[in-house]
Write an enzyme that holds these catalytic residues in place. Structure first.
Site, mmCIF file in Angstrom:
data_model
loop_
_atom_site.group_PDB
_atom_site.id
_atom_site.type_symbol
_atom_site.label_atom_id
_atom_site.label_comp_id
_atom_site.label_asym_id
_atom_site.label_seq_id
_atom_site.Cartn_x
_atom_site.Cartn_y
_atom_site.Cartn_z
ATOM 1 N N TYR A 91 0.811 -1.293 0.167
ATOM 2 C CA TYR A 91 -0.018 -0.061 -0.084
ATOM 3 C C TYR A 91 0.876 1.067 -0.131
ATOM 4 O O TYR A 91 1.831 1.310 0.698
ATOM 5 C CB TYR A 91 -1.055 0.040 1.108
ATOM 6 C CG TYR A 91 -1.747 1.560 1.347
ATOM 7 C CD1 TYR A 91 -3.139 1.451 0.938
ATOM 8 C CD2 TYR A 91 -1.272 2.431 2.060
ATOM 9 C CE1 TYR A 91 -3.475 2.668 0.852
ATOM 10 C CE2 TYR A 91 -1.881 3.767 2.014
ATOM 11 C CZ TYR A 91 -3.247 3.768 1.478
ATOM 12 O OH TYR A 91 -3.707 4.751 1.593
ATOM 13 N N GLU A 136 -2.937 7.698 -4.393
ATOM 14 C CA GLU A 136 -2.890 6.382 -3.831
ATOM 15 C C GLU A 136 -2.580 5.193 -4.806
ATOM 16 O O GLU A 136 -3.257 5.139 -5.942
ATOM 17 C CB GLU A 136 -4.148 6.224 -3.047
ATOM 18 C CG GLU A 136 -4.128 4.839 -2.299
ATOM 19 C CD GLU A 136 -5.628 4.527 -1.631
ATOM 20 O OE1 GLU A 136 -5.755 4.997 -0.492
ATOM 21 O OE2 GLU A 136 -6.349 4.135 -2.264
#
Ligand code: GDP
Ligand code: MN
Length: 361
Positions: free
Chosen positions: A100, A183
């Site tokens: 992530y 992201e």
């Protein structure tokens, strides 16, 4: 404004972040030509501005034999209330590990915040809650145009060093695109390298013009109307409509609503020097929200004249009751105009707010 995955991934690719091969299709029929480039297996991804599409059925692995059929079913879906009009078809990655990576604005520290985790792919909110230690952070001091190597080392710890390059490229996207959030989840490691297997980019609404974006797609119809008139207008979840002039007075009115146990459906700041016409549009706009049951008008006459305000309120002819507090320039005339039309006026903002809260009980 939230960008769609395919828009964000094109920007990521422009900045040198590897993304899987793929193309957007607007109907199942367009898949045939795209399949040729993607290999036997591929992933069909609904392009909707909704998080967690995977869990909601919006990300489907398909192959040549069932691709068109699976794409058809995806185009018939509604994901988080959004119809699927575009599908991104991308090559299937043999993912060895999912990381992530995100960069967001840390408002309290007034800087960019990088979050990295070796437990990617999952919903980041639940990861932050259940395994806070699995999330590493680095706050980037403003004015730095690169992420310092020592910060990258701390973020990555044992993770592959090549991710450092992706971090710097994502940081460049974040800065150049005036992003509030950039992201990659998952950042996928495969045998042939690292890929941004998903892409998310949220642009600061205040920077849309600089970014060459003419229209903010995230606005509701009422927010768009407000923008046209130059009103500051925000929608909330309650049932009291609020009109004020000046950010301070409008915020104070909201605070009082909360203090007296009510909840605002929206608030609108008409700004300085509002005339009859402007006030009329403001009242109509606030009233057009179906959850508004009563409207509080709290206006201070300075350059704004209370008689103009009064005429605007009357001209709006809305169905909800309006409770008014007017003070300042031409206050007496304003009160006379409203009084003769049967409007309810009270002297202080405490009183108007209390009356509105009671009216919603
Ligand atoms: P999101 O649910 O909206 O965040 O959509 P994602 O693009 O992140 O896809 C959801 C999940 O599907 C990812 O976290 C991956 O685990 C999985 N996924 C997506 N693309 C691929 C792929 O090419 N290969 C593999 N193995 N999994 C994928
Ligand atoms: Mn994702």
């Amino acid at each position: 404004m939230k960008l769609l995955e395919h828009e964000a991934r094109n920007i990521f690719a422009e900045y040198g972040i590897p993304v899987p091969e793929g193309e957007v299709i607007r109907s199942p029929g367009e898949l045939g030509a795209v399949m040729e480039k993607l290999g036997d297996r591929f992933v069909l991804k609904a392009q909707v501005e909704v998080g967690g599409r995977g869990k909601k059925g919006g990300v489907i692995v398909a192959d040549r034999s069932n691709g068109v059929e699976r794409a058809s079913s995806l185009f018939c879906m509604d994901i988080g209330g959004m119809p699927v009009r575009e599908v991104l078809a991308v090559e299937y990655l043999e993912i060895q590990h999912e990381y992530y990576l995100s960069i967001s604005v840390d408002r309290s520290r007034k800087c960019a915040l990088i979050l990295f985790s070796e437990k990617g792919g999952v919903d980041i909110e639940s990861l932050a809650r259940d395994q806070p230690d699995a999330l590493r952070r680095a706050a980037i001091p403003v004015l730095l145009d690169r992420v310092p190597p020592f910060m990258i080392r701390d973020l990555l710890s044992g993770a592959p060093a090549e991710i450092g390059d992706v971090i710097n490229r994502l940081y460049a996207v974040f800065c150049k695109k005036d992003a509030l959030l950039a992201e990659i989840n998952p950042l996928a490691i495969t045998r042939s390298g690292i890929y941004a297997a998903d892409a998310k980019l949220v642009i600061d609404d205040n920077a849309l013009r600089r970014q060459g974006i003419a229209q903010n797609r995230d606005l509701t119809e009422r927010e768009r109307e407000a923008e046209k008139h130059g009103f500051s207008y925000v929608e909330l979840k309650g049932d009291i409509g609020v009109i004020g002039n000046g950010a301070g007075l409008t915020m104070a009115t909201l605070d009082l609503i909360h203090y007296y146990g009510g909840s605002a459906a929206n608030f609108l700041d008409v700004g300085g020097g509002a005339d009859q016409e402007r006030v009329m549009h403001a009242v109509r706009l606030v009233a057009s929200d179906p959850s508004v049951r009563v409207i509080v008008v709290n206006l201070l006459g300075g350059i704004t004249r209370c008689d103009e305000v009064a005429r605007g309120i009357i001209a709006a002819r809305v169905r909800q009751p309006i409770i008014v507090r007017l003070a300042g320039t031409n206050e007496r005339e304003g009160r006379e105009i409203l009084g003769s039309s049967g409007y309810r006026m009270l002297d202080s903002m405490e009183q108007v707010v209390q009356a509105a809260v009671e009216a919603t009980r």
